[in-house]
Design an enzyme around this catalytic site. Sequence first.
Site, PDB file in Angstrom:
ATOM      1  N   ARG A  37     -44.000 -54.864  20.099  1.00 44.88           N
ATOM      2  CA  ARG A  37     -43.425 -54.380  18.840  1.00 44.88           C
ATOM      3  C   ARG A  37     -44.200 -53.190  18.262  1.00 44.88           C
ATOM      4  O   ARG A  37     -44.316 -53.061  17.049  1.00 44.88           O
ATOM      5  CB  ARG A  37     -43.378 -55.500  17.785  1.00 44.88           C
ATOM      6  CG  ARG A  37     -42.554 -56.694  18.185  1.00 44.88           C
ATOM      7  CD  ARG A  37     -41.132 -56.548  17.640  1.00 44.88           C
ATOM      8  NE  ARG A  37     -40.379 -57.759  17.879  1.00 44.88           N
ATOM      9  CZ  ARG A  37     -40.097 -58.644  16.934  1.00 44.88           C
ATOM     10  NH1 ARG A  37     -40.464 -58.432  15.697  1.00 44.88           N
ATOM     11  NH2 ARG A  37     -39.400 -59.717  17.235  1.00 44.88           N
ATOM     12  N   ARG A  41     -41.212 -51.395  12.116  1.00 47.90           N
ATOM     13  CA  ARG A  41     -41.366 -51.204  10.672  1.00 47.90           C
ATOM     14  C   ARG A  41     -42.783 -50.923  10.189  1.00 47.90           C
ATOM     15  O   ARG A  41     -42.980 -50.581   9.037  1.00 47.90           O
ATOM     16  CB  ARG A  41     -40.788 -52.420   9.943  1.00 47.90           C
ATOM     17  CG  ARG A  41     -39.279 -52.481  10.034  1.00 47.90           C
ATOM     18  CD  ARG A  41     -38.735 -53.817   9.570  1.00 47.90           C
ATOM     19  NE  ARG A  41     -39.138 -54.868  10.493  1.00 47.90           N
ATOM     20  CZ  ARG A  41     -38.831 -56.147  10.344  1.00 47.90           C
ATOM     21  NH1 ARG A  41     -38.153 -56.544   9.295  1.00 47.90           N
ATOM     22  NH2 ARG A  41     -39.223 -57.030  11.244  1.00 47.90           N
ATOM     23  N   ARG A  50     -34.570 -44.821  10.755  1.00 52.20           N
ATOM     24  CA  ARG A  50     -33.658 -45.962  10.700  1.00 52.20           C
ATOM     25  C   ARG A  50     -32.857 -46.041   9.399  1.00 52.20           C
ATOM     26  O   ARG A  50     -31.989 -46.904   9.268  1.00 52.20           O
ATOM     27  CB  ARG A  50     -34.464 -47.261  10.879  1.00 52.20           C
ATOM     28  CG  ARG A  50     -34.728 -47.681  12.327  1.00 52.20           C
ATOM     29  CD  ARG A  50     -33.460 -48.229  13.010  1.00 52.20           C
ATOM     30  NE  ARG A  50     -32.705 -49.118  12.155  1.00 52.20           N
ATOM     31  CZ  ARG A  50     -33.018 -50.375  11.918  1.00 52.20           C
ATOM     32  NH1 ARG A  50     -34.036 -50.921  12.513  1.00 52.20           N
ATOM     33  NH2 ARG A  50     -32.288 -51.109  11.102  1.00 52.20           N
ATOM     34  N   ASP A  86     -33.610 -54.762  21.681  1.00 54.84           N
ATOM     35  CA  ASP A  86     -33.871 -56.130  21.256  1.00 54.84           C
ATOM     36  C   ASP A  86     -33.389 -57.058  22.358  1.00 54.84           C
ATOM     37  O   ASP A  86     -32.517 -56.680  23.153  1.00 54.84           O
ATOM     38  CB  ASP A  86     -33.152 -56.458  19.943  1.00 54.84           C
ATOM     39  CG  ASP A  86     -33.689 -57.764  19.359  1.00 54.84           C
ATOM     40  OD1 ASP A  86     -34.740 -57.735  18.717  1.00 54.84           O
ATOM     41  OD2 ASP A  86     -33.065 -58.814  19.600  1.00 54.84           O
ATOM     42  N   TYR A 161     -31.572 -68.942  20.947  1.00 55.20           N
ATOM     43  CA  TYR A 161     -30.762 -68.255  19.918  1.00 55.20           C
ATOM     44  C   TYR A 161     -29.284 -68.610  20.047  1.00 55.20           C
ATOM     45  O   TYR A 161     -28.595 -68.841  19.050  1.00 55.20           O
ATOM     46  CB  TYR A 161     -30.943 -66.732  20.017  1.00 55.20           C
ATOM     47  CG  TYR A 161     -32.246 -66.267  19.406  1.00 55.20           C
ATOM     48  CD1 TYR A 161     -32.437 -66.292  18.034  1.00 55.20           C
ATOM     49  CD2 TYR A 161     -33.290 -65.822  20.203  1.00 55.20           C
ATOM     50  CE1 TYR A 161     -33.634 -65.884  17.464  1.00 55.20           C
ATOM     51  CE2 TYR A 161     -34.498 -65.409  19.644  1.00 55.20           C
ATOM     52  CZ  TYR A 161     -34.662 -65.444  18.276  1.00 55.20           C
ATOM     53  OH  TYR A 161     -35.838 -65.058  17.713  1.00 55.20           O
TER      54      TYR A 161
HETATM   55  O1  CP3 Z   1     -41.972 -53.902  21.313  1.00 58.41           O
HETATM   56  C1  CP3 Z   1     -41.300 -52.936  20.926  1.00 58.41           C
HETATM   57  O2  CP3 Z   1     -41.806 -51.985  20.275  1.00 58.41           O
HETATM   58  C2  CP3 Z   1     -39.844 -52.850  21.321  1.00 58.41           C
HETATM   59  C3  CP3 Z   1     -38.981 -53.413  20.371  1.00 58.41           C
HETATM   60  C4  CP3 Z   1     -38.580 -54.862  20.343  1.00 58.41           C
HETATM   61  C5  CP3 Z   1     -37.743 -55.341  19.294  1.00 58.41           C
HETATM   62  N1  CP3 Z   1     -37.421 -56.633  19.559  1.00 58.41           N
HETATM   63  C6  CP3 Z   1     -37.302 -54.510  18.170  1.00 58.41           C
HETATM   64  C7  CP3 Z   1     -36.914 -55.199  16.920  1.00 58.41           C
HETATM   65  C8  CP3 Z   1     -38.790 -55.926  21.216  1.00 58.41           C
HETATM   66  C9  CP3 Z   1     -39.627 -55.983  22.476  1.00 58.41           C
HETATM   67  C10 CP3 Z   1     -38.045 -57.034  20.707  1.00 58.41           C
HETATM   68  C11 CP3 Z   1     -37.954 -58.335  21.390  1.00 58.41           C
HETATM   69  C12 CP3 Z   1     -37.591 -59.517  20.599  1.00 58.41           C
HETATM   70  N2  CP3 Z   1     -36.578 -59.666  19.692  1.00 58.41           N
HETATM   71  C13 CP3 Z   1     -38.195 -60.777  20.786  1.00 58.41           C
HETATM   72  C14 CP3 Z   1     -39.302 -61.069  21.749  1.00 58.41           C
HETATM   73  C15 CP3 Z   1     -40.591 -60.521  21.236  1.00 58.41           C
HETATM   74  C16 CP3 Z   1     -41.279 -61.389  20.223  1.00 58.41           C
HETATM   75  O3  CP3 Z   1     -41.622 -60.841  19.177  1.00 58.41           O
HETATM   76  O4  CP3 Z   1     -41.504 -62.565  20.501  1.00 58.41           O
HETATM   77  C17 CP3 Z   1     -37.561 -61.675  19.918  1.00 58.41           C
HETATM   78  C18 CP3 Z   1     -37.888 -63.137  19.736  1.00 58.41           C
HETATM   79  C19 CP3 Z   1     -36.526 -60.968  19.240  1.00 58.41           C
HETATM   80  C20 CP3 Z   1     -35.560 -61.480  18.229  1.00 58.41           C
HETATM   81  C21 CP3 Z   1     -35.720 -60.748  16.962  1.00 58.41           C
HETATM   82  N3  CP3 Z   1     -35.166 -59.511  16.729  1.00 58.41           N
HETATM   83  C22 CP3 Z   1     -36.484 -61.093  15.811  1.00 58.41           C
HETATM   84  C23 CP3 Z   1     -37.249 -62.376  15.653  1.00 58.41           C
HETATM   85  C24 CP3 Z   1     -36.395 -60.018  14.902  1.00 58.41           C
HETATM   86  C25 CP3 Z   1     -37.098 -59.849  13.570  1.00 58.41           C
HETATM   87  C26 CP3 Z   1     -36.244 -60.102  12.398  1.00 58.41           C
HETATM   88  C27 CP3 Z   1     -36.886 -59.484  11.159  1.00 58.41           C
HETATM   89  O5  CP3 Z   1     -36.216 -58.667  10.507  1.00 58.41           O
HETATM   90  O6  CP3 Z   1     -38.053 -59.796  10.860  1.00 58.41           O
HETATM   91  C28 CP3 Z   1     -35.557 -59.049  15.491  1.00 58.41           C
HETATM   92  C29 CP3 Z   1     -35.182 -57.747  14.918  1.00 58.41           C
HETATM   93  C30 CP3 Z   1     -35.983 -56.611  15.457  1.00 58.41           C
HETATM   94  N4  CP3 Z   1     -36.149 -56.346  16.778  1.00 58.41           N
HETATM   95  C31 CP3 Z   1     -36.639 -55.616  14.693  1.00 58.41           C
HETATM   96  C32 CP3 Z   1     -37.219 -54.724  15.602  1.00 58.41           C
HETATM   97  C33 CP3 Z   1     -37.969 -53.458  15.296  1.00 58.41           C
HETATM   98  C34 CP3 Z   1     -36.655 -55.531  13.180  1.00 58.41           C
HETATM   99  C35 CP3 Z   1     -35.343 -55.027  12.683  1.00 58.41           C
HETATM  100  C36 CP3 Z   1     -35.449 -53.705  11.975  1.00 58.41           C
HETATM  101  O7  CP3 Z   1     -36.380 -52.912  12.168  1.00 58.41           O
HETATM  102  O8  CP3 Z   1     -34.505 -53.450  11.187  1.00 58.41           O
END
Ligand code: CP3
Length: 354
Positions: A37, A41, A50, A86, A161
């Site tokens: 990640r 943000r 974004r 994602d 999920y």
């Molecule tokens: O690592 C990176 O920089 C690449 C980006 C990345 C995202 N999601 C972007 C994202 C990666 C590798 C993921 C994988 C992901 N998504 C996982 C596995 C990694 C982990 O953290 O265990 C999981 C479980 C998800 C599911 C998911 N998607 C969650 C739990 C969330 C967060 C929700 C929140 O708002 O807190 C997301 C949304 C998400 N995926 C965001 C980002 C940057 C945030 C949304 C945003 O920026 O508007």
Amino acid sequence: MSANDRPMGAQNPTYDSVFLKACRREPVPYTPVWFMRQAGRSLPEYLKVREGVAMLESCMRPDLVTEITLQPVRRHKVDAAIYFSDIVVPLKAIGIDLDIKPGVGPVIARPIRTRADLAQLRGLEPADVWYVTEAIGMLTAELGGTPLIGFAGAPFTLASYLVEGGPSRNHEHTKAMMYGDPELWAELLDRLAEITSAFLTIQIEAGASAVQLFDSWVGALSPADYRRSVMPASAKVFDAVAPYGVPRIHFGVGTGELLGLMGEAGADVVGVDWRVPLDEAARRVGPGKALQGNLDPAVLFATREAVEAKTDEVLAAAAGLEGHVFNLGHGVMPTMDPDALTRLVEHVHARTSR
Ligand code: CP3
């Protein structure tokens, strides 16, 4: 291109990068660093691009994906980029009705609970994710010698999920299916393994230099349940991409008791969260694999001195490893100070220069 064309041969400009060498357990001039990640943000430049664009929409725009993926590479000088997307993107691409809700995570309109619900899961074709191929083409041109990590969600974490309908603390519906209807569960995981294999293959063929399988929530399982109910599907994914010869990273959270099995499932690099020191993790994983990790992400909120001291503890535990890629034990948090991350990269590079 076919697997036999060896996209990771010596002609690939990232082949001799420090990150890929560490994954292959070859000698390195310093320990490579990237952060799960790392795009997102915590970065003001991310929030800016974004603005007014929904998360899933941003994942489908090659120009945005390219810019967001490059942001942490420019800023932190990390040793690898991770493709911005994602884990639910391939599910959306095959028509599953889902959204990513800010502050919540993926939410599924019609959870998968019965055999009839499985009809929602068709195979993934390259045309379904044309924007991934296009963005990776743009990215590899921009990245030059910096490797790009492709990724996908592992069958268990995706199933969690899909079956729960959203994020879950206890995975109750997921476990109810796994224990109560093992045949349906196996069919679900097998379909997800097919989709995940296709998604990783598309990313490798487009130019990804390594892939990471995120099984973020699999730490909820006992080793026996993991071996019986999850490992076959994850192993199928690793087998599917093995012919490409790119490093395969396998990561989960709370997986101290599963590290050996996660290595056995087929990874070249096993990701470790912060709960198990890396020397102990190496004993659990066994020889022939590199490790990735494992600074507690929350340490980044402490003083600079504390961050350096805790980092040095991780590096000391990693000293005897066959290969080490430095990372956090889980993802960057939105409230983290990006400057602390930049300093952390510098610190790891300086401390391990040889
Ligand atoms: O690592 C990176 O920089 C690449 C980006 C990345 C995202 N999601 C972007 C994202 C990666 C590798 C993921 C994988 C992901 N998504 C996982 C596995 C990694 C982990 O953290 O265990 C999981 C479980 C998800 C599911 C998911 N998607 C969650 C739990 C969330 C967060 C929700 C929140 O708002 O807190 C997301 C949304 C998400 N995926 C965001 C980002 C940057 C945030 C949304 C945003 O920026 O508007």
